[in-house]
Design an enzyme around this catalytic site. Structure first.
Site, PDB file in Angstrom:
ATOM      1  N   ASN A  53       0.823  -1.210   0.000  1.00  0.00           N
ATOM      2  CA  ASN A  53       0.000   0.000   0.000  1.00  0.00           C
ATOM      3  C   ASN A  53       0.861   1.266   0.000  1.00  0.00           C
ATOM      4  O   ASN A  53       0.375   2.350   0.320  1.00  0.00           O
ATOM      5  CB  ASN A  53      -0.895   0.028   1.236  1.00  0.00           C
ATOM      6  CG  ASN A  53      -1.878  -1.122   1.258  1.00  0.00           C
ATOM      7  OD1 ASN A  53      -2.435  -1.484   0.230  1.00  0.00           O
ATOM      8  ND2 ASN A  53      -2.071  -1.711   2.421  1.00  0.00           N
ATOM      9  N   HIS A  90     -14.211  -1.505   6.288  1.00  0.00           N
ATOM     10  CA  HIS A  90     -13.073  -2.275   6.805  1.00  0.00           C
ATOM     11  C   HIS A  90     -13.439  -3.038   8.084  1.00  0.00           C
ATOM     12  O   HIS A  90     -14.229  -2.562   8.903  1.00  0.00           O
ATOM     13  CB  HIS A  90     -11.942  -1.284   7.103  1.00  0.00           C
ATOM     14  CG  HIS A  90     -10.617  -1.920   7.345  1.00  0.00           C
ATOM     15  ND1 HIS A  90     -10.109  -2.120   8.610  1.00  0.00           N
ATOM     16  CD2 HIS A  90      -9.689  -2.388   6.483  1.00  0.00           C
ATOM     17  CE1 HIS A  90      -8.911  -2.680   8.510  1.00  0.00           C
ATOM     18  NE2 HIS A  90      -8.637  -2.853   7.231  1.00  0.00           N
ATOM     19  N   GLU A 135     -16.021   4.630   4.080  1.00  0.00           N
ATOM     20  CA  GLU A 135     -14.614   4.852   3.740  1.00  0.00           C
ATOM     21  C   GLU A 135     -14.528   5.851   2.601  1.00  0.00           C
ATOM     22  O   GLU A 135     -15.471   5.983   1.821  1.00  0.00           O
ATOM     23  CB  GLU A 135     -13.960   3.527   3.312  1.00  0.00           C
ATOM     24  CG  GLU A 135     -13.842   2.563   4.474  1.00  0.00           C
ATOM     25  CD  GLU A 135     -13.203   1.233   4.097  1.00  0.00           C
ATOM     26  OE1 GLU A 135     -12.514   1.153   3.061  1.00  0.00           O
ATOM     27  OE2 GLU A 135     -13.394   0.277   4.847  1.00  0.00           O
ATOM     28  N   SER A 190     -11.042  -0.400   0.506  1.00  0.00           N
ATOM     29  CA  SER A 190      -9.727  -1.032   0.495  1.00  0.00           C
ATOM     30  C   SER A 190      -9.628  -2.254  -0.413  1.00  0.00           C
ATOM     31  O   SER A 190      -8.545  -2.558  -0.914  1.00  0.00           O
ATOM     32  CB  SER A 190      -9.323  -1.418   1.918  1.00  0.00           C
ATOM     33  OG  SER A 190     -10.313  -2.218   2.513  1.00  0.00           O
ATOM     34  N   ASP A 239     -13.410   6.920   7.096  1.00  0.00           N
ATOM     35  CA  ASP A 239     -12.078   6.324   7.202  1.00  0.00           C
ATOM     36  C   ASP A 239     -11.425   6.479   5.823  1.00  0.00           C
ATOM     37  O   ASP A 239     -11.831   5.829   4.868  1.00  0.00           O
ATOM     38  CB  ASP A 239     -12.236   4.847   7.593  1.00  0.00           C
ATOM     39  CG  ASP A 239     -10.905   4.099   7.635  1.00  0.00           C
ATOM     40  OD1 ASP A 239      -9.902   4.623   7.119  1.00  0.00           O
ATOM     41  OD2 ASP A 239     -10.888   2.977   8.171  1.00  0.00           O
ATOM     42  N   HIS A 255      -7.136   4.923   2.445  1.00  0.00           N
ATOM     43  CA  HIS A 255      -6.569   4.787   1.095  1.00  0.00           C
ATOM     44  C   HIS A 255      -6.703   6.047   0.252  1.00  0.00           C
ATOM     45  O   HIS A 255      -6.289   6.064  -0.903  1.00  0.00           O
ATOM     46  CB  HIS A 255      -7.215   3.605   0.365  1.00  0.00           C
ATOM     47  CG  HIS A 255      -6.940   2.303   1.034  1.00  0.00           C
ATOM     48  ND1 HIS A 255      -5.780   1.594   0.830  1.00  0.00           N
ATOM     49  CD2 HIS A 255      -7.647   1.609   1.949  1.00  0.00           C
ATOM     50  CE1 HIS A 255      -5.798   0.503   1.576  1.00  0.00           C
ATOM     51  NE2 HIS A 255      -6.919   0.492   2.268  1.00  0.00           N
ATOM     52  N   LYS A 276      -0.112   3.695   4.637  1.00  0.00           N
ATOM     53  CA  LYS A 276      -0.340   3.549   3.202  1.00  0.00           C
ATOM     54  C   LYS A 276       0.437   4.638   2.457  1.00  0.00           C
ATOM     55  O   LYS A 276       1.649   4.527   2.364  1.00  0.00           O
ATOM     56  CB  LYS A 276      -1.845   3.509   2.944  1.00  0.00           C
ATOM     57  CG  LYS A 276      -2.350   2.103   3.295  1.00  0.00           C
ATOM     58  CD  LYS A 276      -3.595   2.017   4.076  1.00  0.00           C
ATOM     59  CE  LYS A 276      -3.803   0.577   4.563  1.00  0.00           C
ATOM     60  NZ  LYS A 276      -4.944   0.437   5.453  1.00  0.00           N
TER      61      LYS A 276
HETATM   62  C1  LIG Z   1      -5.478  -0.390   6.434  1.00  0.00           C
HETATM   63  C2  LIG Z   1      -6.811   0.097   6.913  1.00  0.00           C
HETATM   64  C3  LIG Z   1      -7.068   0.323   8.262  1.00  0.00           C
HETATM   65  C4  LIG Z   1      -6.106  -0.075   9.321  1.00  0.00           C
HETATM   66  O1  LIG Z   1      -5.066   0.812   9.410  1.00  0.00           O
HETATM   67  P1  LIG Z   1      -3.701   0.320  10.061  1.00  0.00           P
HETATM   68  O2  LIG Z   1      -2.991   1.566  10.333  1.00  0.00           O
HETATM   69  O3  LIG Z   1      -3.052  -0.553   9.061  1.00  0.00           O
HETATM   70  O4  LIG Z   1      -4.078  -0.420  11.310  1.00  0.00           O
HETATM   71  C5  LIG Z   1      -8.263   0.901   8.620  1.00  0.00           C
HETATM   72  N1  LIG Z   1      -9.188   1.199   7.696  1.00  0.00           N
HETATM   73  C6  LIG Z   1      -8.988   0.958   6.384  1.00  0.00           C
HETATM   74  C7  LIG Z   1     -10.045   1.314   5.423  1.00  0.00           C
HETATM   75  C8  LIG Z   1      -7.798   0.380   5.960  1.00  0.00           C
HETATM   76  O5  LIG Z   1      -7.614   0.113   4.676  1.00  0.00           O
END
Ligand SMILES: *Cc1c(COP(=O)(O)O)cnc(C)c1O
Length: 383
Positions: free
Chosen positions: A47, A133, A175, A179, A204, A207, A236
């Site tokens: 990522n 997620h 999101e 993801s 969230d 990405h 990421k």
């Molecule tokens: C990767 C991800 C997370 C988790 O984040 P980390 O810092 O890897 O724990 C949370 N939400 C989404 C949408 C993700 O893709």
């Protein structure tokens, strides 16, 4: 079933359904190549969308931070773990994203759990996109709030759920960029009915942050939406690790009291905060523009050459090739690996049953030649 029987049965089931997860130790897992021992593969699995995990300025910032602060933080932020480096990063993040406050967390997983469990009370209803997620869905289902899931990106389904009476408070969860599918949420069309219903919105943008929107400010800035809670992560596009919650003054003060992941857990090392700050300066500046443009070129190049392949309609760095069957996905990943490409097969429960896929991720670290070589291999392997 005894404990040993239960463990053995669960593993047997995973093996039988070809969903057993295994890890592979690597020498280097992000950037253009994945290396293991003396072997290397073109890496289409990480990522690290902008290649910042290897950026000399980010690496140097971490080293300089370690010299200045040592390698640990010594405790939670409430005790000794909140340094000047943490504070500088929080202030800069808040300014960059246009929020009063930012609070750092050790990971996105922790941030989502902490925020959701600190807010949820009995009688509340948290309404999440079905493809959210695992950290979000799990946090709600373990909390006091009731979990409702709406059809992926369906604002009609969301509106319908918001019309139902609720005795407590409501939080809508989605999101910025999904993801496993790489598509974006219709954030403006989600924010409007959410606000009208008096609910709060949590986005969230793991990405999207650093990759999309003007100056890399992410999906919400791009959609002109300011959710009450914005989660950004640093594992990421930032190329490091960690996360932040962007919110109001009052909400930040509330989370400092009630987010247990901040109170009962060691803060991220100050040197790491310094490395994230260095990544942010690159992302937000001219070099960030160059890297995002290179990533866009790579995405276009792949999509232009993939008309005959079952690529999902994703405009982002996440380009899923949906094959359906678990065994087919695994075999495809294996034959790509034999040809020098590191690609992961994503299977249920990470995605819905029957939608196993190769999750191709592109990066600014790739050269045009990497994309062309991948396309050629995909055409051979998918025949
Ligand atoms: C990767 C991800 C997370 C988790 O984040 P980390 O810092 O890897 O724990 C949370 N939400 C989404 C949408 C993700 O893709």
């Amino acid at each position: 079933m005894s404990w040993p029987e239960r463990v053995a049965a669960a593993l047997a089931l995973r093996r039988k359904s070809q969903t057993l997860r295994v890890r592979t130790p690597v020498r280097q897992g992000c950037g253009r190549f994945l290396t293991r021992g003396e072997q290397r593969w073109r890496n289409f699995s990480s990522n690290d969308y902008l290649g910042l995990s290897q950026h000399p300025a980010v690496v140097a910032a971490w080293q300089e931070g370690a010299r200045r602060y040592g390698v640990g933080s010594g405790g939670s932020g409430h005790i000794t773990g909140y340094s000047e480096a943490h504070r500088r990063l929080e202030l800069r993040l808040a300014q960059w994203l246009g929020y009063p406050r930012a609070l750092l967390f050790i990971s996105g997983f922790a941030a989502n759990h902490a925020v959701i469990s600190a807010l949820a009370q009995r009688g509340d209803r948290f309404i999440a996109d079905r493809l959210s997620h695992a950290s979000l869905l799990e946090a709600v289902s373990q909390s006091q709030a009731e979990l409702r899931r709406f059809a992926h990106n369906s604002t009609a389904a969301l509106r319908h759920m918001l019309e139902k009476p609720c005795t407590g408070q409501r939080l809508v969860i989605t999101e910025g960029v999904f993801s496993m599918d790489g598509d974006s949420a219709p954030l403006a069309a989600i924010a409007a009915p959410t606000r009208e219903a008096g609910a709060w919105l949590l986005v969230d943008d793991a990405h999207g942050a650093g990759v999309t929107g003007e100056a890399g400010r992410g999906s919400c800035a791009q959609a002109g939406v300011t959710p009450e809670l914005l989660i950004v992560t640093f594992g990421k596009a930032f190329g490091v690790s960690g996360a932040a919650v962007l919110c109001s003054e009052a909400l930040a003060d509330y989370l400092l009291q009630f987010a247990r992941h901040l109170i009962y857990s060691t803060a991220m090392p100050p040197a790491q905060a310094q490395a994230i700050s260095a990544a942010l300066e690159i992302l937000a500046g001219e070099e960030g523009e160059t890297l995002r443009a290179r990533l866009q070129d790579n995405i276009q190049r792949l999509r232009n050459g993939a008309a005959a392949l079952p690529l999902a309609a994703s405009p982002t760095a996440i380009q899923p090739l949906i094959v359906g069957d678990n065994a087919v996905a695994l075999a495809l990943a294996d034959s790509l690996r034999e040809r020098g490409f590191w690609v992961n097969a994503i299977r249920p429960p990470a995605v819905s049953p029957g939608s196993a896929r190769l999750r191709l991720t592109l990066s600014a670290a790739h050269c045009p030649e990497d994309i062309d070589a991948l396309l050629e291999a995909l055409h051979v392997c998918c025949e």
